[in-house]
Scaffold this motif. Structure first.
Motif, PDB file in Angstrom:
ATOM      1  N   TYR A 114       0.800  -1.222   0.000  1.00 37.71           N
ATOM      2  CA  TYR A 114       0.000   0.000   0.000  1.00 37.71           C
ATOM      3  C   TYR A 114       0.835   1.276   0.000  1.00 37.71           C
ATOM      4  N   VAL A 115       2.143   1.173   0.177  1.00 40.44           N
ATOM      5  CA  VAL A 115       2.953   2.380   0.374  1.00 40.44           C
ATOM      6  C   VAL A 115       2.826   3.348  -0.797  1.00 40.44           C
ATOM      7  N   GLY A 116       2.963   2.846  -2.022  1.00 38.87           N
ATOM      8  CA  GLY A 116       2.878   3.725  -3.184  1.00 38.87           C
ATOM      9  C   GLY A 116       1.518   4.382  -3.313  1.00 38.87           C
ATOM     10  N   LEU A 117       0.451   3.601  -3.104  1.00 39.33           N
ATOM     11  CA  LEU A 117      -0.897   4.145  -3.172  1.00 39.33           C
ATOM     12  C   LEU A 117      -1.094   5.233  -2.117  1.00 39.33           C
ATOM     13  N   LEU A 118      -0.645   4.981  -0.890  1.00 40.11           N
ATOM     14  CA  LEU A 118      -0.874   5.934   0.192  1.00 40.11           C
ATOM     15  C   LEU A 118      -0.066   7.208   0.005  1.00 40.11           C
ATOM     16  N   LEU A 119       1.132   7.107  -0.515  1.00 43.40           N
ATOM     17  CA  LEU A 119       1.916   8.314  -0.787  1.00 43.40           C
ATOM     18  C   LEU A 119       1.182   9.218  -1.782  1.00 43.40           C
ATOM     19  N   GLU A 120       0.548   8.603  -2.761  1.00 38.77           N
ATOM     20  CA  GLU A 120      -0.204   9.399  -3.741  1.00 38.77           C
ATOM     21  C   GLU A 120      -1.509   9.908  -3.157  1.00 38.77           C
ATOM     22  N   GLY A 122      -2.337  10.413  -0.161  1.00 40.83           N
ATOM     23  CA  GLY A 122      -2.091  11.404   0.880  1.00 40.83           C
ATOM     24  C   GLY A 122      -1.605  12.729   0.337  1.00 40.83           C
ATOM     25  N   GLY A 123      -1.328  12.786  -0.959  1.00 41.31           N
ATOM     26  CA  GLY A 123      -0.838  14.017  -1.554  1.00 41.31           C
ATOM     27  C   GLY A 123       0.602  14.321  -1.214  1.00 41.31           C
ATOM     28  N   PHE A 124       1.357  13.307  -0.761  1.00 40.81           N
ATOM     29  CA  PHE A 124       2.759  13.534  -0.432  1.00 40.81           C
ATOM     30  C   PHE A 124       3.604  13.687  -1.687  1.00 40.81           C
ATOM     31  N   HIS A 125       3.187  13.046  -2.749  1.00 40.81           N
ATOM     32  CA  HIS A 125       3.771  13.317  -4.058  1.00 40.81           C
ATOM     33  C   HIS A 125       2.730  12.990  -5.127  1.00 40.81           C
ATOM     34  N   PRO A 126       2.893  13.551  -6.321  1.00 40.55           N
ATOM     35  CA  PRO A 126       1.905  13.285  -7.373  1.00 40.55           C
ATOM     36  C   PRO A 126       1.963  11.837  -7.836  1.00 40.55           C
ATOM     37  N   SER A 127       0.938  11.456  -8.580  1.00 40.18           N
ATOM     38  CA  SER A 127       0.918  10.131  -9.181  1.00 40.18           C
ATOM     39  C   SER A 127       2.207   9.916  -9.974  1.00 40.18           C
ATOM     40  N   GLN A 128       2.864   8.808  -9.709  1.00 38.17           N
ATOM     41  CA  GLN A 128       4.181   8.551 -10.297  1.00 38.17           C
ATOM     42  C   GLN A 128       4.063   7.890 -11.668  1.00 38.17           C
ATOM     43  N   PRO A 129       4.686   8.465 -12.693  1.00 43.30           N
ATOM     44  CA  PRO A 129       4.635   7.833 -14.019  1.00 43.30           C
ATOM     45  C   PRO A 129       5.317   6.475 -14.008  1.00 43.30           C
ATOM     46  N   VAL A 130       4.806   5.573 -14.820  1.00 47.29           N
ATOM     47  CA  VAL A 130       5.387   4.234 -14.931  1.00 47.29           C
ATOM     48  C   VAL A 130       6.156   4.111 -16.247  1.00 47.29           C
ATOM     49  N   LEU A 131       5.504   4.409 -17.363  1.00 49.55           N
ATOM     50  CA  LEU A 131       6.206   4.379 -18.641  1.00 49.55           C
ATOM     51  C   LEU A 131       7.165   5.567 -18.727  1.00 49.55           C
ATOM     52  N   PRO A 132       8.357   5.366 -19.243  1.00 53.73           N
ATOM     53  CA  PRO A 132       9.311   6.484 -19.329  1.00 53.73           C
ATOM     54  C   PRO A 132       8.793   7.598 -20.220  1.00 53.73           C
ATOM     55  N   ARG A 133       8.995   8.823 -19.790  1.00 53.05           N
ATOM     56  CA  ARG A 133       8.552   9.982 -20.575  1.00 53.05           C
ATOM     57  C   ARG A 133       9.641  10.407 -21.553  1.00 53.05           C
ATOM     58  N   THR A 134       9.984   9.477 -22.444  1.00 48.84           N
ATOM     59  CA  THR A 134      11.069   9.713 -23.397  1.00 48.84           C
ATOM     60  C   THR A 134      10.565  10.083 -24.778  1.00 48.84           C
ATOM     61  N   VAL A 554      -7.321   7.281 -10.156  1.00 54.85           N
ATOM     62  CA  VAL A 554      -6.770   6.051 -10.720  1.00 54.85           C
ATOM     63  C   VAL A 554      -7.009   6.002 -12.222  1.00 54.85           C
ATOM     64  N   MET A 555      -8.221   6.365 -12.624  1.00 54.67           N
ATOM     65  CA  MET A 555      -8.578   6.351 -14.041  1.00 54.67           C
ATOM     66  C   MET A 555      -7.717   7.325 -14.842  1.00 54.67           C
ATOM     67  N   VAL A 556      -7.603   8.552 -14.342  1.00 52.93           N
ATOM     68  CA  VAL A 556      -6.864   9.577 -15.080  1.00 52.93           C
ATOM     69  C   VAL A 556      -5.393   9.198 -15.214  1.00 52.93           C
ATOM     70  N   HIS A 557      -4.811   8.630 -14.174  1.00 53.82           N
ATOM     71  CA  HIS A 557      -3.421   8.157 -14.277  1.00 53.82           C
ATOM     72  C   HIS A 557      -3.298   7.142 -15.411  1.00 53.82           C
ATOM     73  N   TYR A 558      -4.238   6.202 -15.471  1.00 53.19           N
ATOM     74  CA  TYR A 558      -4.174   5.155 -16.491  1.00 53.19           C
ATOM     75  C   TYR A 558      -4.294   5.757 -17.886  1.00 53.19           C
ATOM     76  N   VAL A 559      -5.179   6.719 -18.058  1.00 49.91           N
ATOM     77  CA  VAL A 559      -5.348   7.356 -19.364  1.00 49.91           C
ATOM     78  C   VAL A 559      -4.043   8.026 -19.799  1.00 49.91           C
ATOM     79  N   MET A 560      -3.375   8.705 -18.884  1.00 46.87           N
ATOM     80  CA  MET A 560      -2.108   9.362 -19.223  1.00 46.87           C
ATOM     81  C   MET A 560      -1.051   8.335 -19.624  1.00 46.87           C
ATOM     82  N   GLU A 561      -1.064   7.180 -18.975  1.00 44.66           N
ATOM     83  CA  GLU A 561      -0.118   6.122 -19.339  1.00 44.66           C
ATOM     84  C   GLU A 561      -0.428   5.582 -20.741  1.00 44.66           C
ATOM     85  N   CYS A 562      -1.712   5.460 -21.074  1.00 45.76           N
ATOM     86  CA  CYS A 562      -2.092   4.996 -22.415  1.00 45.76           C
ATOM     87  C   CYS A 562      -1.640   5.995 -23.480  1.00 45.76           C
TER      88      CYS A 562
END
Length: 640
Positions: A114-120, A122-134, A554-562
């Motif tokens: 749960y650590v990654g989910l809770l950090l997001e 809780g607003g401690f950091h923004p949703s973390q990208p998974v695919l490289p932004r290259t 959760v949905m918006v993060h997934y859309v950005m990854e797509c």
């Protein structure tokens, strides 16, 4: 409202005596977490943990066992606030540090998953990208978002962060969606306010634990103002149709603007974010047009309607009806409540919903404090609550409840009924459901609903009206009730985009694909409809905890990854394959079969479509939904 509460919270200029006074009233577990983040030293947990006791109900207060420890803790926090962060200290959002402090701050064990989910969250950091932004999308790539409620606004903010051109289209003349249009008496948030916001835009200054709708609308307007969302929005514009143009590989957006002006515009991708409860549902009730008084639907409330001294009937017993009854019972001469079916109603846990001054001050002035309060509100009704909706066959065989966890809630609600109405009383029988809790949406008593039903000038009819006539309502047993006002709190049509003409590849209509049992793949995607992501998609609403904003983020993060996958592959369209779609929907249905919604057939609920399928809630743990939406599975798509 702050864009980043962990950065802008500032005690500078505060009176030291006032600061100490407020810190002494603070949640001690949260203070230890704050101290660890301010100093970057996880050892503070070892220093204070043994002296902290937990009081989980209500779940925001944790105490210490002696006054001296509290004084020492407050001294340490005050000193840390006045000192620069030590060189080499762990970052405040470091996963290892967070894993050490979270159990103490939240009051329970926290699994590492749960650590990654809770950090997001809780607003401690923004949703973390998974695919490289290259790689980047073409400069002319445009996303159109339909709806300026919380979902549409969240999608717009993420597009802006990613440098993607976007436009919002909304039929109203201001942002806010439901919170802008719904203005009936007592309308309020039934998700704790500390959590019910965007994790990137935490509101530290809520006046209530469950604020009225106007305060939440103010929050959404402030988000729009801070982020210039109105500059990217076409207001007072209704989208009538979305047609896929295969030749251009773009979506045609057919809209009607102010004064009936029609326009066709284009976008590479569309995000319908209009929700599925928008169109008021009036009951089929004989004679309702003949009533000589005022007939009004809760979704179309007239703010000028004065109920004082009136004889009023309200048809409905859901959340809306509960809030209206609570708000107006002291004004009306007489009130008759018509309930087709009672809901389970949970008692308010505090004497008042007003957030105390010290807590509002701490949220605003102490770094990380509002973040932890947000996270505690989330955690208190998150996956710890998941067993409440999962059926235990052995238990359910001879209980109304479906599991031991579900039974705890049932007993709490039954106790509340007995305390207010008296065990075995006629009124207690009327308000007691015949299905397990969560079979339909659980309701939180705003504070005076059950008390209102017990008042001498209030009657409860445990049935729908038989008919309406010019004078009022005729009951099922033939009694005439003369009225001045009839309030229809009868909900909405379940519209999964059914009011928009959506045509995908080869002209296929989404309404034909969905019929009366809509379903979707991750990201609200449907085969044959490339580059379309339905925000309020079938089976994307948390059913056991958290809130609508969790599903949105959760949905918006997934859309950005797509969209990033499209950029990396240099393609113009992304479309889920029929095989992946069917496999995912089958997974949902198999999991759903073990939930309360499939084992409470007597519960009338909008969760269930006309075809009988549960189409709103998802049947998984929140962590499972979060993890499965971190990044797209490339093999599940056709990329062109």
């Amino acid at each position: 409202m702050t864009t980043d509460a962990t950065v802008t919270a500032d005690h500078t200029g505060s009176d030291p005596a006032e600061l100490r006074s407020y810190l002494l009233q603070a949640d001690a577990g949260v203070l230890v977490a704050v101290l660890a983040q301010l100093t970057g030293d996880p050892a503070v947990v070892d220093r204070f943990a043994a002296k902290i006791s937990f009081e989980p109900d209500p779940p925001e207060q944790i105490g210490v066992t002696d006054v001296e420890t509290r004084e020492v803790l407050v001294d340490a926090v005050m000193a840390a606030l006045d000192q620069p962060r030590p060189a080499g200290a762990l970052p405040s959002d470091d996963p290892a540090l967070f894993a050490r402090i979270a159990p103490l701050a939240l009051g329970t064990a926290v699994s590492g998953e749960y650590v990654g989910l809770l950090l997001e969250q809780g607003g401690f950091h923004p949703s973390q990208p998974v695919l490289p932004r290259t790689a980047a999308l073409p400069t002319d790539f445009k996303v159109v978002i339909i709806g300026a409620g919380i979902a549409g606004m969240a999608a717009a903010l993420e597009c802006a962060d990613a440098g993607i051109d976007y436009e919002i289209i909304d039929r109203n003349d201001e942002v806010g969606g439901t919170w802008y249009t719904a203005v009936y008496p007592g309308i309020g948030v039934d998700t704790p306010s500390a959590y019910y916001s965007l994790s990137r835009d935490i509101n530290a200054g809520w006046s209530s634990y469950y604020p009225q709708g106007a305060e939440y609308q103010e929050y959404l307007e402030s988000v729009a103002t801070q982020n210039n969302l109105r500059d990217h929005t076409r207001f007072s514009t209704e989208v009538e149709a979305l047609w896929w143009d295969e030749e251009r590989r773009l979506w045609q957006i057919h809209s009607v603007g102010p004064e009936g002006t029609r326009e066709v515009s284009y976008a590479n991708a569309v995000i319908p974010a209009v929700g599925y409860l928008n169109r008021p549902r009036w009951p089929e009730l004989a004679g309702k047009e003949s009533f000589a008084g005022v007939s009004i639907h809760s979704a179309e409330w007239d703010p000028d309607l004065d109920l004082r001294g009136k004889k009023v009937a309200i048809i409905g017993a859901g959340c809306t009806a509960v809030q209206i009854v609570d708000a107006c019972v002291g004004d009306v001469e007489h009130l008759t409540v018509f309930q087709r079916q009672p809901h389970w109603v949970a008692p308010r846990k505090r004497l008042t919903d007003d957030v105390p001054e010290y807590r509002r001050w701490l949220n605003t002035h102490i770094p990380f404090y509002a973040n932890w309060n947000r996270l505690k509100s989330f955690w208190g009704t998150a996956d710890n609550n998941y067993p409440v909706i999962v059926r235990d066959p052995d238990w359910a065989a001879d209980h109304l409840s479906i599991s031991p966890a579900n039974d705890v809630l049932l007993r709490m609600c039954l106790d509340y009924i007995d305390r207010v109405f008296g065990a075995g009383s006629e009124l207690a029988k009327k308000v007691t459901p015949d299905f397990a809790p969560y079979g339909k949406r659980i309701i939180r008593d705003p504070g005076g609903y059950y008390a209102a039903l017990a008042k001498p000038h209030v009657d409860v009819e445990a049935s729908e009206p038989a008919r309406v006539n010019v004078r009022g309502i005729v009951t099922q047993d033939g009694r005439q009730i003369d009225l001045d006002v009839i309030i229809y709190a009868t909900g909405y049509h379940l519209d999964f985009l059914s009011t928009v003409d959506i045509r995908g590849r080869d002209g296929i209509k989404l309404s034909d694909v969905w019929g009366d049992s809509p379903s979707a793949y991750r990201g609200g995607m449907v085969p044959g409809f490339p580059n379309m992501f339905v925000s309020s998609a079938p089976n994307y609403s948390p059913g056991h905890g958290a809130g609508h904003n969790f599903g949105v983020e959760v949905m918006v993060h997934y859309v950005m990854e797509c969209l990033q996958l499209m950029a990396q592959r240099g393609v113009r369209t992304i479309e889920v394959t029929p095989e992946a779609f069917e496999s995912y929907v089958d997974e949902i249905d198999r999991a759903m079969a073990d939930t309360v919604w499939c084992h409470t057939p007597t519960a009338h609920t909008y969760y269930r479509s006309g075809g009988g399928r549960i189409v709103t809630a998802f049947p998984f743990r929140l962590i499972d939904v979060w993890q499965s939406h971190r990044a797209p599975i490339e093999g599940d798509f056709v990329l062109r």
